[in-house]
Design a protein around this motif. Sequence first.
Motif, PDB file in Angstrom:
ATOM      1  N   UNK A 277       0.836  -1.211   0.000  1.00  0.00           N
ATOM      2  CA  UNK A 277       0.000   0.000   0.000  1.00  0.00           C
ATOM      3  C   UNK A 277       0.873   1.264   0.000  1.00  0.00           C
ATOM      4  N   UNK A 278       1.870   1.287   0.883  1.00  0.00           N
ATOM      5  CA  UNK A 278       2.705   2.486   0.988  1.00  0.00           C
ATOM      6  C   UNK A 278       3.517   2.690  -0.302  1.00  0.00           C
ATOM      7  N   UNK A 279       4.004   1.585  -0.886  1.00  0.00           N
ATOM      8  CA  UNK A 279       4.825   1.691  -2.097  1.00  0.00           C
ATOM      9  C   UNK A 279       4.052   2.334  -3.252  1.00  0.00           C
ATOM     10  N   UNK A 280       2.767   2.019  -3.369  1.00  0.00           N
ATOM     11  CA  UNK A 280       1.929   2.597  -4.432  1.00  0.00           C
ATOM     12  C   UNK A 280       1.897   4.121  -4.281  1.00  0.00           C
ATOM     13  N   UNK A 281       1.668   4.598  -3.063  1.00  0.00           N
ATOM     14  CA  UNK A 281       1.586   6.046  -2.834  1.00  0.00           C
ATOM     15  C   UNK A 281       2.942   6.730  -3.028  1.00  0.00           C
ATOM     16  N   UNK A 282       4.018   6.048  -2.602  1.00  0.00           N
ATOM     17  CA  UNK A 282       5.354   6.635  -2.757  1.00  0.00           C
ATOM     18  C   UNK A 282       5.679   6.832  -4.239  1.00  0.00           C
ATOM     19  N   UNK A 283       5.337   5.840  -5.061  1.00  0.00           N
ATOM     20  CA  UNK A 283       5.568   5.975  -6.503  1.00  0.00           C
ATOM     21  C   UNK A 283       4.758   7.121  -7.100  1.00  0.00           C
ATOM     22  N   UNK A 284       3.542   7.299  -6.596  1.00  0.00           N
ATOM     23  CA  UNK A 284       2.721   8.435  -7.062  1.00  0.00           C
ATOM     24  C   UNK A 284       3.388   9.773  -6.734  1.00  0.00           C
ATOM     25  N   UNK A 285       3.990   9.864  -5.539  1.00  0.00           N
ATOM     26  CA  UNK A 285       4.702  11.089  -5.153  1.00  0.00           C
ATOM     27  C   UNK A 285       5.872  11.366  -6.101  1.00  0.00           C
ATOM     28  N   UNK A 286       6.622  10.308  -6.432  1.00  0.00           N
ATOM     29  CA  UNK A 286       7.748  10.469  -7.355  1.00  0.00           C
ATOM     30  C   UNK A 286       7.271  10.970  -8.725  1.00  0.00           C
ATOM     31  N   UNK A 287       6.128  10.422  -9.176  1.00  0.00           N
ATOM     32  CA  UNK A 287       5.612  10.812 -10.491  1.00  0.00           C
ATOM     33  C   UNK A 287       5.063  12.246 -10.463  1.00  0.00           C
ATOM     34  N   UNK A 288       4.403  12.603  -9.351  1.00  0.00           N
ATOM     35  CA  UNK A 288       3.909  13.981  -9.204  1.00  0.00           C
ATOM     36  C   UNK A 288       5.085  14.957  -9.216  1.00  0.00           C
ATOM     37  N   UNK A 289       6.175  14.582  -8.545  1.00  0.00           N
ATOM     38  CA  UNK A 289       7.384  15.409  -8.555  1.00  0.00           C
ATOM     39  C   UNK A 289       7.899  15.564  -9.987  1.00  0.00           C
ATOM     40  N   UNK A 290       7.796  14.490 -10.767  1.00  0.00           N
ATOM     41  CA  UNK A 290       8.236  14.524 -12.170  1.00  0.00           C
ATOM     42  C   UNK A 290       7.500  15.586 -12.973  1.00  0.00           C
ATOM     43  N   UNK A 291       6.174  15.710 -12.762  1.00  0.00           N
ATOM     44  CA  UNK A 291       5.381  16.743 -13.461  1.00  0.00           C
ATOM     45  C   UNK A 291       5.884  18.138 -13.071  1.00  0.00           C
ATOM     46  N   UNK A 292       6.061  18.359 -11.764  1.00  0.00           N
ATOM     47  CA  UNK A 292       6.499  19.676 -11.278  1.00  0.00           C
ATOM     48  C   UNK A 292       7.884  20.039 -11.799  1.00  0.00           C
ATOM     49  N   UNK A 293       8.793  19.062 -11.797  1.00  0.00           N
ATOM     50  CA  UNK A 293      10.154  19.326 -12.283  1.00  0.00           C
ATOM     51  C   UNK A 293      10.154  19.648 -13.777  1.00  0.00           C
ATOM     52  N   UNK A 294       9.321  18.905 -14.543  1.00  0.00           N
ATOM     53  CA  UNK A 294       9.225  19.142 -15.992  1.00  0.00           C
ATOM     54  C   UNK A 294       8.709  20.554 -16.265  1.00  0.00           C
ATOM     55  N   UNK A 295       7.661  20.942 -15.528  1.00  0.00           N
ATOM     56  CA  UNK A 295       7.092  22.297 -15.708  1.00  0.00           C
ATOM     57  C   UNK A 295       8.101  23.375 -15.305  1.00  0.00           C
TER      58      UNK A 295
END
Length: 481
Positions: A277-295
């Motif tokens: 359960x925690x791993x799923x959310x952690x990966x989502x955080x990494x991907x959300x960070x990816x959007x912010x960094x790209x922008x």
Amino acid sequence: MQSTYILLLIAAYFGVLILISFLTGKNSDNAAFFKANRQSPWYIVAFGMIGASLSGVTFISVPGLIESNQFSYFQVVLGYTLGYLVIGTVLLPLYYKMNLISIYTYLEERFGRNSYKTGASFFLLSRIVGASFRLFLVANVLQIILFDNLGIPFWATVVMTIALIWLYTFRSGIKTIVYTDTLQTLCMLIAVGVSIYYVSDDLGIQGADLISHITNSELSKIFFFDDYKSADYFWKQFISGAFIAIVMTGLDQDMMQKNLTCRNLKDAQKNMFWFTIVLVFVNLFFMALGILLTEYARRNGIDASKDDLFPVIATQSGLGIGIATFFVLGLIAAAYSSADSALTSLTTSFSIDIIDIERRFSPARQESIRKQIHIAISILLILVIVSFKYFIKDESVIAKLFVFTGYTYGPLLGLFSFGMFTKWQVKDKLVPIIAILSPILSYFISVNSLAWFGFEFGFFILILNGALTFLGLVLIRTQHH
């Protein structure tokens, strides 16, 4: 960032790890080194495994993938959840029932000695190359941002890195790592959280708007059902994710050794459930960070992409010392949480599977032999990492080598699934030949698949490899056992 500052950060970090080693390392013997006396609290194991699953490669690569692949990687993460379910309900009960230290001992009981040695050898090969590759990447980053300025050569950086890992693992092995992994996971999660805060703040996105900003971005598309030939196709990624989890966690001594330190099967299953359960959310955080960094990169004209995106923005964009500090801390934590457990699991597997330490030596000799093996494997890791730098100049070759270690898990998948889902015996002496031929044949098919079938295997190669091993075992079967 000042070199002295980074150096102090690394020194403080290792100081804490060595303190943990000192506190957990009292009265340590081989039972503590190999299986932590089966006394680890499940929630500590679950939290620590997140850091071990997300290596330095993930820490740098996942945010960098978003620009070109959107959230398609999340399809693989969803597949992981199915894989972890299989581990918790099928593999863990088997390992606990047989009271295993090394999971490859199962292959000896099921098929014979050659199958057992084959499984362990494939793990050792894969882990040595895999752990070396991950550490090579991080040592390279540290070399660029720190050690080049101090005039310290790359080989010295590597020797120092492995020596520090050896220092906090040599006494208690897995018993220490269960706790150091917890600290390392915490550092990684704080690093991601701090980075999201700094970048979103600079972009003018306030707390409550962050979720809607991420979900409304054109980069947050998760599901791809359009083209079954594409590497991003949902079912291809989902099924691959399930098999990657089963093989690279459930059939991997490194990851399973932590699970097997829990007090009993029920605790180990609880650990697996919460970890998933925690791993799923952690990966989502990494991907959300990816959007912010790209922008952020687009808005500020920063020409960095893929693996360079996060390091460049964190350390060179002028966002401040806070994000740079936590990036370096997160990167070190990500690298060492996979490297320290690799060193311990390689020592365990070599001691138990290859030289048969428990059967061949008296209890008095076992501990000193295990310590010698631990030093020898540390030296081997140093040699492999240094050879990457000085003898294989082309980084794409090293990346291919890392991809090829994925092929070594195919025979393990074939062997374990054949053992569990059939009643047949096999000609044990032919198993090594099948296990060597399957990855070679898989590679040959994979390279030509686009030209032959108009189909990209992607992560699917693992399943093809396992299926070919399974088929090979069917051909060398003898009778019901």
